[in-house]
Design an enzyme around this catalytic site. Structure first.
Site, short mmCIF file in Angstrom:
data_model
loop_
_atom_site.label_atom_id
_atom_site.label_comp_id
_atom_site.label_asym_id
_atom_site.label_seq_id
_atom_site.Cartn_x
_atom_site.Cartn_y
_atom_site.Cartn_z
N LYS A 17 -14.10 124.80 2.29
CA LYS A 17 -14.31 126.26 2.16
C LYS A 17 -15.80 126.56 1.93
O LYS A 17 -16.65 125.84 2.45
CB LYS A 17 -13.44 126.82 1.04
N ASN A 49 -10.58 120.73 3.43
CA ASN A 49 -11.18 122.04 3.69
C ASN A 49 -12.10 122.37 2.51
O ASN A 49 -11.62 122.74 1.44
CB ASN A 49 -10.07 123.09 3.83
N SER A 96 -1.85 123.46 -2.56
CA SER A 96 -1.77 122.79 -3.86
C SER A 96 -1.31 121.33 -3.77
O SER A 96 -0.57 120.85 -4.63
CB SER A 96 -0.89 123.58 -4.83
N GLY A 101 -4.08 127.14 -3.57
CA GLY A 101 -4.90 127.29 -4.77
C GLY A 101 -4.13 127.74 -6.00
O GLY A 101 -4.73 128.07 -7.02
N GLU A 120 -7.15 132.75 4.19
CA GLU A 120 -8.28 133.46 3.56
C GLU A 120 -9.04 134.27 4.61
O GLU A 120 -9.55 135.34 4.31
CB GLU A 120 -9.19 132.45 2.84
N HIS A 171 -6.99 130.45 9.01
CA HIS A 171 -6.70 130.20 7.59
C HIS A 171 -6.35 131.52 6.91
O HIS A 171 -6.91 132.57 7.23
CB HIS A 171 -7.93 129.56 6.93
N GLU A 191 0.79 126.52 5.72
CA GLU A 191 0.11 126.79 4.45
C GLU A 191 0.67 128.08 3.86
O GLU A 191 0.13 129.18 4.09
CB GLU A 191 -1.39 126.97 4.69
C1 PEP Z 1 -6.38 125.47 1.79
O1 PEP Z 1 -7.06 126.42 1.44
O2 PEP Z 1 -6.32 125.15 2.99
C2 PEP Z 1 -5.63 124.75 0.77
C3 PEP Z 1 -4.62 124.03 1.14
O3 PEP Z 1 -6.08 124.91 -0.51
P1 PEP Z 1 -5.53 124.16 -1.82
O4 PEP Z 1 -5.34 122.72 -1.48
O5 PEP Z 1 -6.61 124.37 -2.84
O6 PEP Z 1 -4.24 124.82 -2.19
#
Ligand code: PEP
Length: 252
Positions: free
Chosen positions: A8, A6, A214, A180, A100, A98, A174
């Site tokens: 983003k 992803n 992460s 993040g 976000e 997602h 997630e």
């Molecule tokens: C995401 O935003 O889908 C995600 C998993 O981010 P990260 O790997 O940076 O935690």
């Protein structure tokens, strides 16, 4: 295993070119050959076409996914990007719901459900994200939150199956607190949530789960040992093509 990067709201045309060159020059095709690994890159909408074209030109075994689609099919909806648009631009499917988008842009469970249905109808693969926040987890509300997020989605998938739709669906666990943050969910956390979601919701079939939050080169080996997982959705770490490649190699 299905691996989705992803990106983003990162990456520009130049950086995308460099990223794909690294995959190309370091033999992604050879690494994936004969394996069950499938990989996808999810750029912003404006680069879907470009990534799809570049991947085709370089003969890279990479799918292209969008990061979101509209709740509308087509018409006078200024600024929206529909399922047909992403497919026309070369996408095989889309990330949906997602955290976000839920947190910053008012994405609702009802919207995610509509988007899931539109993707299924169009034959675009939905990757439906779900997960609890830290406050919800600390309050012991994880399962009720996930029930709220996923019950309608499960009903939507069941309805599509009844109508003979066989488009694959992925559910990406997630946890918001893991995205993040540098703190991934533990294998036990993931296992507990996935078994509750598999058993307690009206899925017409055994769900295929991805994990995101992460994931990095230090923890992907351990997490990939979870037989409940069909892959990973990764943000930060996979903005670096070398880390993406090393992750693919680690899972190969
Ligand atoms: C995401 O935003 O889908 C995600 C998993 O981010 P990260 O790997 O940076 O935690």
């Amino acid at each position: 295993m299905f691996l989705v990067a992803n990106w983003k709201m990162n990456m520009t045309r130049d950086r995308i070119g460099e990223y794909l060159s690294v995959l190309d020059q370091n033999g992604l095709s050879g690494i994936l050959e004969g394996s069950t690994l499938e990989v996808a890159l999810a750029p912003t909408h404006v680069y879907l076409d470009f990534v799809a074209e570049e991947v085709r030109r370089r003969h890279l075994p990479v799918k292209v996914f969008a990061q979101d689609v509209s709740t509308r099919t087509e018409g006078a909806f200024t600024g929206e990007v529909g399922v047909r648009n992403i497919q026309d631009a070369g996408a095989t499917g889309s990330i949906l719901g997602h955290s976000e988008r839920r947190r910053y842009f008012g994405e609702t469970d009802a919207g995610v459900t509509i988007k899931t249905g539109l993707c299924l109808n169009a034959g675009a693969i939905p990757v439906v994200c779900f997960g609890e926040s830290l406050e919800e987890r600390n309050a012991g509300a994880t399962l009720s939150v996930l029930r709220q997020q996923l019950t309608c989605v499960a009903d939507e998938v069941a309805g599509a199956r009844k109508n003979g739709n066989d488009t694959p669906v992925f559910l990406a666990y997630e946890p918001v607190w893991a995205i993040g943050s540098g703190i991934n969910a533990s294998p036990d956390d993931i296992r507990n949530v996935l078994s509750a979601v598999s058993e307690g919701f009206p899925w017409p079939e055994l769900p295929r789960f991805l994990y995101g939050g992460s994931v990095n080169l230090d923890n992907i080996g351990l997490l990939s040992g979870l037989k409940e997982l069909s892959g990973f959705l990764v943000g930060g770490a996979w903005l670096d093509p070398d880390v993406f490649l090393d992750s693919v190699k680690a899972l190969r």
